[in-house]
Design an enzyme around this catalytic site. Structure first.
Site, PDB file in Angstrom:
ATOM      1  N   HIS A  32       0.813  -1.216   0.000  1.00 56.10           N
ATOM      2  CA  HIS A  32       0.000   0.000   0.000  1.00 56.10           C
ATOM      3  C   HIS A  32       0.853   1.277   0.000  1.00 56.10           C
ATOM      4  O   HIS A  32       0.324   2.377  -0.180  1.00 56.10           O
ATOM      5  CB  HIS A  32      -0.936  -0.010   1.216  1.00 56.10           C
ATOM      6  CG  HIS A  32      -2.261   0.638   0.947  1.00 56.10           C
ATOM      7  ND1 HIS A  32      -2.533   1.363  -0.197  1.00 56.10           N
ATOM      8  CD2 HIS A  32      -3.406   0.669   1.686  1.00 56.10           C
ATOM      9  CE1 HIS A  32      -3.758   1.818  -0.152  1.00 56.10           C
ATOM     10  NE2 HIS A  32      -4.318   1.414   0.978  1.00 56.10           N
ATOM     11  N   ASP A  87      -2.010   2.220  -4.711  1.00 62.23           N
ATOM     12  CA  ASP A  87      -3.246   2.698  -4.096  1.00 62.23           C
ATOM     13  C   ASP A  87      -4.361   1.682  -4.317  1.00 62.23           C
ATOM     14  O   ASP A  87      -4.298   0.836  -5.221  1.00 62.23           O
ATOM     15  CB  ASP A  87      -3.658   4.038  -4.696  1.00 62.23           C
ATOM     16  CG  ASP A  87      -2.673   5.145  -4.358  1.00 62.23           C
ATOM     17  OD1 ASP A  87      -2.041   5.056  -3.287  1.00 62.23           O
ATOM     18  OD2 ASP A  87      -2.521   6.082  -5.163  1.00 62.23           O
TER      19      ASP A  87
END
Length: 426
Positions: free
Chosen positions: A397, A401
């Site tokens: 992450h 995204d």
């Protein structure tokens, strides 16, 4: 003679003090080892305090309702010098048993005790002794009584307690045994097992553990699960396997997924990448080196199909078969087990409904393949049987995204559900 001081035990859960709610003894009373002396209450549990020695109570350090700090003197007992010397410094945690959600019968011996007792809800009255025991509640008994019952194979629910609030005492156990009631017999062939096998983590297992710990500690994972209709691809795969040449490896779904990854990586290069988090640099690779998690007798290995972008379906299948065999037989080279840019994790037919695969550090994505199951799917007019599989994909992450992860998986879904697109050039 000697003197032994019992201190307030550390009852765990970060508790530094507890409230005295019950005394079972008074100065001058004789006590024996493991006899319950008092009960204290924290905000989580009621804890019984047993005596580690036999002797006579000389002094009580608090009254009912008082708050006592951990390690504060609680009871002084006159005992033999040998017993005082041999006794532990504190009450063992195994004996300071927590009794959850049970009323504690408190006998007030002072105004302070009565006031403290009034602050709490009144305990239920002790049940009258009865011959038929109740099986709905946990029997009240001291840790020592419970231990003796366990060792003797006695179900305390079958024993009538004559102590306060129906508490079961050692005398109650003696009476139970004297009446000829023996231990609860275990079903034939069932025996207790107490052996503990110690397995030292070495070699490949240790390296796997280190790799997984590194990934879990340094990569913030996000997992995206999507349902994929495999019916068309499975039909195509079956046809191609029927027509394959003898020298060609049998096709699984993995070569198709590998070719779909190649197409998707060309459109979304940010997923076919590695992240040097020390230097803060993302390496986006034009080459697609696909690691395939493979279970071997020695543990999990990840052989790498290099340059999948330059391989067709049959070539991917052949190379994958060769590498998997090398990994299982322990003949895979270091180069064949390193250098992947993206990984596939598949548990085959036991793949479950969904999974949360751990990223192969320093990569930024891993695609998890779950099992295929026939499920009813609404086609607009009726329910029809379709072969459905979930893709469970995890992403770094820091680099990917949630939106980009979803776009990536949705593109894979489109290619897999319409497998002809996998073979379209350009």
């Amino acid at each position: 003679m000697g003197e032994f001081t019992i201190k307030m035990p550390d009852v765990g859960e970060g508790v530094a003090e507890a409230e005295l709610v019950e005394w079972h003894v008074k100065p001058g009373d004789p006590v024996r080892e493991d006899m319950v002396l008092a009960a204290v209450m924290t905000d989580k549990a009621t804890v019984e305090i047993p005596s580690p020695v036999s002797g006579k109570v000389l002094w009580l350090g608090a009254e009912v309702g008082d708050t006592i700090a951990v390690k504060a003197p609680l009871v002084r007992i006159e005992t033999s010098a040998e017993a005082a010397e041999a006794a532990p410094d504190s009450v063992p945690e195994a004996l300071a048993e927590k009794v959850l959600d049970q009323p504690v019968a408190v006998s007030s011996r002072s105004e302070a005790g009565a006031a403290a007792q009034a602050k709490r809800p009144a305990p239920e009255p002790a049940p009258a002794p009865r011959e038929t025991p109740s099986f709905s509640a946990k029997p009240l008994a001291s840790p020592a009584v419970r231990l003796r019952a366990r060792e003797s194979g006695i179900d305390l629910r079958q024993v009538t307690g004559t102590g306060p609030a129906g508490r079961i005492t050692h005398e109650d156990l003696d009476l139970f045994l004297s009446r000829g009631a023996g231990p609860v017999a275990a079903p034939a062939g069932l025996v207790r097992k107490t052996a503990v096998e110690e397995v030292k983590m070495t070699g490949l297992r240790r390296r796997i553990a280190e790799k997984m710990s590194l990934s879990a500690s340094r990569i913030p994972h996000i997992t995206y699960v999507e349902e994929v209709d495999m019916t068309a691809l499975e039909d195509l795969r079956a046809t191609m396997n029927r027509e394959r040449k003898s020298e060609q490896a049998k096709l699984t779904i993995l070569p198709f997924l590998m070719r779909a990854l190649v197409r998707t990586a060309a459109e979304l290069p940010g997923v076919n990448a590695t992240f040097d988090d020390h230097a803060g640099i993302i390496h986006r690779h034009s080459a697609v080196h696909i690691g395939v998690a493979t279970q071997t007798p020695a543990g999990l290995m990840v052989p790498v199909v290099r340059h999948a972008e330059a391989r067709g379906i049959w070539d991917c299948a052949t190379e994958l078969s060769r590498l998997a065999e090398a990994a299982r037989t322990g003949t895979a080279t270091r180069d064949e087990l390193t250098g992947s840019t993206i990984t596939i994790s598949s548990l085959g037919a036991i793949g479950g409904i969904a999974s949360t695969p751990v990223i192969n550090h320093p990569e930024v994505a891993i695609v998890g393949v779950n099992k295929i199951a026939v499920r009813p799917v609404w086609d607009g007019a009726q329910f029809v049987p379709r072969k459905i599989m979930n893709l469970s994909s995890s992403f770094d992450h820091r680099v990917i995204d949630g939106w980009d992860a979803a776009v990536f998986v949705q593109r894979l879904k489109t290619l897999i559900e319409t497998p002809a697109l996998i073979f379209v050039e350009g």
